[in-house]
Scaffold this motif. Structure first.
Motif, PDB file in Angstrom:
ATOM      1  N   VAL A 397      33.633 -65.536  34.356  1.00 36.31           N
ATOM      2  CA  VAL A 397      32.605 -66.483  33.931  1.00 36.31           C
ATOM      3  C   VAL A 397      31.242 -66.023  34.449  1.00 36.31           C
ATOM      4  O   VAL A 397      31.122 -65.589  35.593  1.00 36.31           O
ATOM      5  CB  VAL A 397      32.895 -67.911  34.455  1.00 36.31           C
ATOM      6  CG1 VAL A 397      31.939 -68.915  33.825  1.00 36.31           C
ATOM      7  CG2 VAL A 397      34.337 -68.309  34.200  1.00 36.31           C
ATOM      8  N   ALA A 398      30.229 -66.127  33.590  1.00 35.68           N
ATOM      9  CA  ALA A 398      28.861 -65.748  33.971  1.00 35.68           C
ATOM     10  C   ALA A 398      27.878 -66.733  33.353  1.00 35.68           C
ATOM     11  O   ALA A 398      28.148 -67.323  32.304  1.00 35.68           O
ATOM     12  CB  ALA A 398      28.554 -64.328  33.486  1.00 35.68           C
ATOM     13  N   PRO A 399      26.715 -66.920  33.977  1.00 37.89           N
ATOM     14  CA  PRO A 399      25.709 -67.815  33.388  1.00 37.89           C
ATOM     15  C   PRO A 399      24.932 -67.108  32.283  1.00 37.89           C
ATOM     16  O   PRO A 399      24.693 -65.905  32.353  1.00 37.89           O
ATOM     17  CB  PRO A 399      24.793 -68.127  34.579  1.00 37.89           C
ATOM     18  CG  PRO A 399      24.867 -66.890  35.428  1.00 37.89           C
ATOM     19  CD  PRO A 399      26.263 -66.352  35.270  1.00 37.89           C
ATOM     20  N   GLN A 400      24.565 -67.836  31.270  1.00 37.69           N
ATOM     21  CA  GLN A 400      23.609 -67.346  30.270  1.00 37.69           C
ATOM     22  C   GLN A 400      22.335 -68.173  30.462  1.00 37.69           C
ATOM     23  O   GLN A 400      22.260 -69.326  30.049  1.00 37.69           O
ATOM     24  CB  GLN A 400      24.165 -67.497  28.863  1.00 37.69           C
ATOM     25  CG  GLN A 400      23.201 -67.111  27.744  1.00 37.69           C
ATOM     26  CD  GLN A 400      22.579 -65.738  27.917  1.00 37.69           C
ATOM     27  OE1 GLN A 400      21.536 -65.636  28.580  1.00 37.69           O
ATOM     28  NE2 GLN A 400      23.194 -64.715  27.352  1.00 37.69           N
ATOM     29  N   LYS A 488      25.883 -58.903  35.080  1.00 38.78           N
ATOM     30  CA  LYS A 488      26.222 -57.478  35.145  1.00 38.78           C
ATOM     31  C   LYS A 488      27.569 -57.202  34.479  1.00 38.78           C
ATOM     32  O   LYS A 488      27.707 -56.268  33.696  1.00 38.78           O
ATOM     33  CB  LYS A 488      26.230 -57.006  36.600  1.00 38.78           C
ATOM     34  CG  LYS A 488      24.842 -56.925  37.218  1.00 38.78           C
ATOM     35  CD  LYS A 488      24.912 -56.489  38.668  1.00 38.78           C
ATOM     36  CE  LYS A 488      23.509 -56.478  39.296  1.00 38.78           C
ATOM     37  NZ  LYS A 488      23.553 -56.160  40.736  1.00 38.78           N
ATOM     38  N   ILE A 489      28.580 -58.000  34.802  1.00 40.73           N
ATOM     39  CA  ILE A 489      29.892 -57.832  34.165  1.00 40.73           C
ATOM     40  C   ILE A 489      29.793 -58.219  32.692  1.00 40.73           C
ATOM     41  O   ILE A 489      30.309 -57.515  31.806  1.00 40.73           O
ATOM     42  CB  ILE A 489      30.965 -58.673  34.875  1.00 40.73           C
ATOM     43  CG1 ILE A 489      31.179 -58.176  36.310  1.00 40.73           C
ATOM     44  CG2 ILE A 489      32.290 -58.640  34.107  1.00 40.73           C
ATOM     45  CD1 ILE A 489      32.133 -59.031  37.120  1.00 40.73           C
ATOM     46  N   ALA A 490      29.117 -59.327  32.430  1.00 36.04           N
ATOM     47  CA  ALA A 490      28.992 -59.826  31.055  1.00 36.04           C
ATOM     48  C   ALA A 490      28.351 -58.792  30.137  1.00 36.04           C
ATOM     49  O   ALA A 490      28.784 -58.604  28.990  1.00 36.04           O
ATOM     50  CB  ALA A 490      28.178 -61.119  31.046  1.00 36.04           C
ATOM     51  N   GLU A 491      27.343 -58.097  30.621  1.00 34.78           N
ATOM     52  CA  GLU A 491      26.644 -57.120  29.780  1.00 34.78           C
ATOM     53  C   GLU A 491      27.554 -55.963  29.389  1.00 34.78           C
ATOM     54  O   GLU A 491      27.502 -55.477  28.251  1.00 34.78           O
ATOM     55  CB  GLU A 491      25.396 -56.608  30.507  1.00 34.78           C
ATOM     56  CG  GLU A 491      24.274 -57.636  30.531  1.00 34.78           C
ATOM     57  CD  GLU A 491      23.158 -57.283  31.498  1.00 34.78           C
ATOM     58  OE1 GLU A 491      23.266 -56.210  32.151  1.00 34.78           O
ATOM     59  OE2 GLU A 491      22.181 -58.062  31.599  1.00 34.78           O
TER      60      GLU A 491
END
Length: 502
Positions: A397-400, A488-491
């Motif tokens: 999970v990551a914030p946008q 970083k992971i999301a990208e």
């Protein structure tokens, strides 16, 4: 009943009594450990620099020894790695456990003659507690597999170094060597995918009774077994009845594991780290793992919501409460002093002291003050899977923070499904609802229209393994961060998705 299983039951009863003795005297046990550590450390460079000879009480200790992480302790570690003796602990370490660092590259965590037995005994005692509780010792006659890093080691100034799991491989007791798999040659294979294929070939026709490792990597092993044979793991290994794991929570993986195995098997959770073997599950029907208070480690705890204050209050074992998120601080007989290893824990019981790992102090989402932690997202995922009969392979999970088209910010869940829910909207609803119920800050931000409800991005099969491989961390000793406070992971996942969809 074999002689080996009969002997295991007798030994298990003996060890359980020893554990119960120190567990019933937690504060006295920790005070004894504290005194022994100070006495042993007073003539080291660290002990001299921090006036150990005048430390008589815990209060003295807090005034003389600040909380440090690896970067702040590195001045001493570098001296030790360069070959100096009596730096953090008397003499030289036996080993350095090499782990992935953050700003400093590789980290070298010392393992000493005094600390090494706790790493071995805790894993052994976890199994013995299971035997004493259940009466099941039959599995000791079958084959056991431990998915771990390579046991091959390098050397720095006369001290061997390697991955913790590889170091521990050198200490498998003689009475288990005949049962242990994979072979030494296979265990030394560095490439993880090649290694898993070799393990499949070695074990496919064996009587496997115990399987151990980080769930995500054991899952890969099970999938390869199923791909090769077309059979459920439980059919291949009818006597497989104990899964031992650590590193991440098992519950998000349980549904998929039971599908791969074809039935439910008993499990034991461990809490090992290079810095120490902190806890293990000692009861099948009790939540949490028994904190190891008698293993050469003195514990301090700081409430996670106070941790980044200038002078947060440091607590000892007698001061903690159930259900509070604490950063765990350790001083150990490997020479770590007031050491923040970055984990957060919660106590599930105070008689005896049992804990769950709730996350990492640096692995959370608080882009808007919501401070969502790993335990909360994992429990939300468990509830959504349970209610919709979905199964997942992995998620993060990551914030946008800056979405397009003037949308409100949101949390983005990247999920690799093993079996998608029949109703994705219902899965989403339960995920969102359960997270809001656990975290009032998140609830308020949604209600106040600061955040919009979470969004789900589906990752194709094998996508997370591809990600881990791309960053050089595909293997049994690595684990994916459940939460990030950045993208970083999301990208990387998004870039991989774009390539996949072309």
């Amino acid at each position: 009943m074999s002689l080996k299983s009969f002997g295991a039951k007798i030994f298990a009863s003996y060890i359980r009594k020893k554990i119960d003795k120190w567990a019933s005297q937690p504060e006295a046990t920790q005070q004894k450990v504290f005194r022994e550590l100070i006495e042993k450390g007073k003539n080291t460079k660290f002990g001299q620099d921090h006036d150990f000879k005048n430390i008589k009480t815990y209060k003295d200790f807090t005034q003389k020894v600040p909380i440090r992480d690896y970067e702040e302790l590195r001045f001493y570690v570098d001296k030790m790695v360069a070959g100096e003796v009596d730096v953090l602990w008397p003499g030289k370490p036996l080993y350095y456990a090499k782990t992935s660092g953050t700003t400093s590259g590789a980290k070298y965590i010392p393992l000493t003659k005094d600390s090494m037995p706790a790493h071995i005994n805790a894993a052994r005692n976890a199994i013995l507690c299971y035997i004493d509780e259940t009466g099941n010792a039959k599995f000791v006659d079958g084959k056991m597999i431990f998915l771990q890093g390579s046991p091959e080691m390098d050397e720095k100034n006369g001290v061997k170094l390697g991955r913790l799991s590889g170091i521990v491989a050198h200490y498998v007791p003689a009475y288990l060597q005949k049962n242990r798999m994979p072979s030494w040659k296979t265990n030394c294979i560095e490439d993880w995918e090649t290694k898993v294929d070799a393990i499949v070939e070695e074990t496919i026709h064996e009587d496997m009774s115990v399987i151990s490792g980080i769930p995500s990597w054991v899952q890969m092993y099970f999938e390869r077994l199923q791909q090769k044979t077309g059979k459920k793991v439980g059919e291949l290994f009818p006597n497989f009845n104990l899964f031992i794991y650590g590193g991440v929570h098992y519950e998000p993986y349980r549904a998929k594991f039971e599908n791969l195995i074809g039935r439910r098997v008993a499990s034991i959770e461990l809490y090992p780290a290079s810095e120490g073997f902190f806890a293990f599950q000692d009861k099948q029907n009790e939540k949490g793992m028994l904190l190891q208070l008698d293993s050469g480690m003195f514990y301090e705890f700081i409430r996670s919501d106070e941790f980044f204050e200038e002078n947060p209050k440091r607590l000892t074992i007698g001061d903690v409460e159930k259900g509070v998120n604490y950063v765990i601080i350790v001083s150990t007989n490997a020479g770590l002093w007031g050491y923040n290893m970055g984990d957060t824990i919660q106590f599930t019981s105070l008689k005896p002291y049992r804990v769950i790992v709730s996350g990492r102090i640096k692995h959370y989402i608080s882009a808007f003050g919501e401070h969502v932690i790993g335990k909360e997202v994992e429990e939300a995922m468990q509830e959504a899977m349970r209610s919709t009969k979905a199964r997942i392979s992995e998620f993060t999970v990551a914030p946008q923070i800056t979405p397009e088209n003037d949308e409100l910010p949101y949390h983005e869940w990247f999920i690799e499904f093993e079996e998608e829910p029949e109703n994705m909207d219902e899965f989403h609803r339960i995920l969102e609802k359960t997270l809001q119920e656990q975290n009032s800050y998140y609830f308020d931000l949604i209600e106040g229209k600061i955040l919009q409800p979470l969004k789900i991005t589906t990752i194709p099969r094998g996508g997370f393994n591809h990600y881990m491989k791309s960053i050089g961390k595909l293997g049994g000793q690595f684990k994916l961060a459940r939460l990030s406070n950045d993208r970083k992971i999301a990208e990387v996942l998004e870039e991989n998705l774009r390539k996949y969809n072309k």
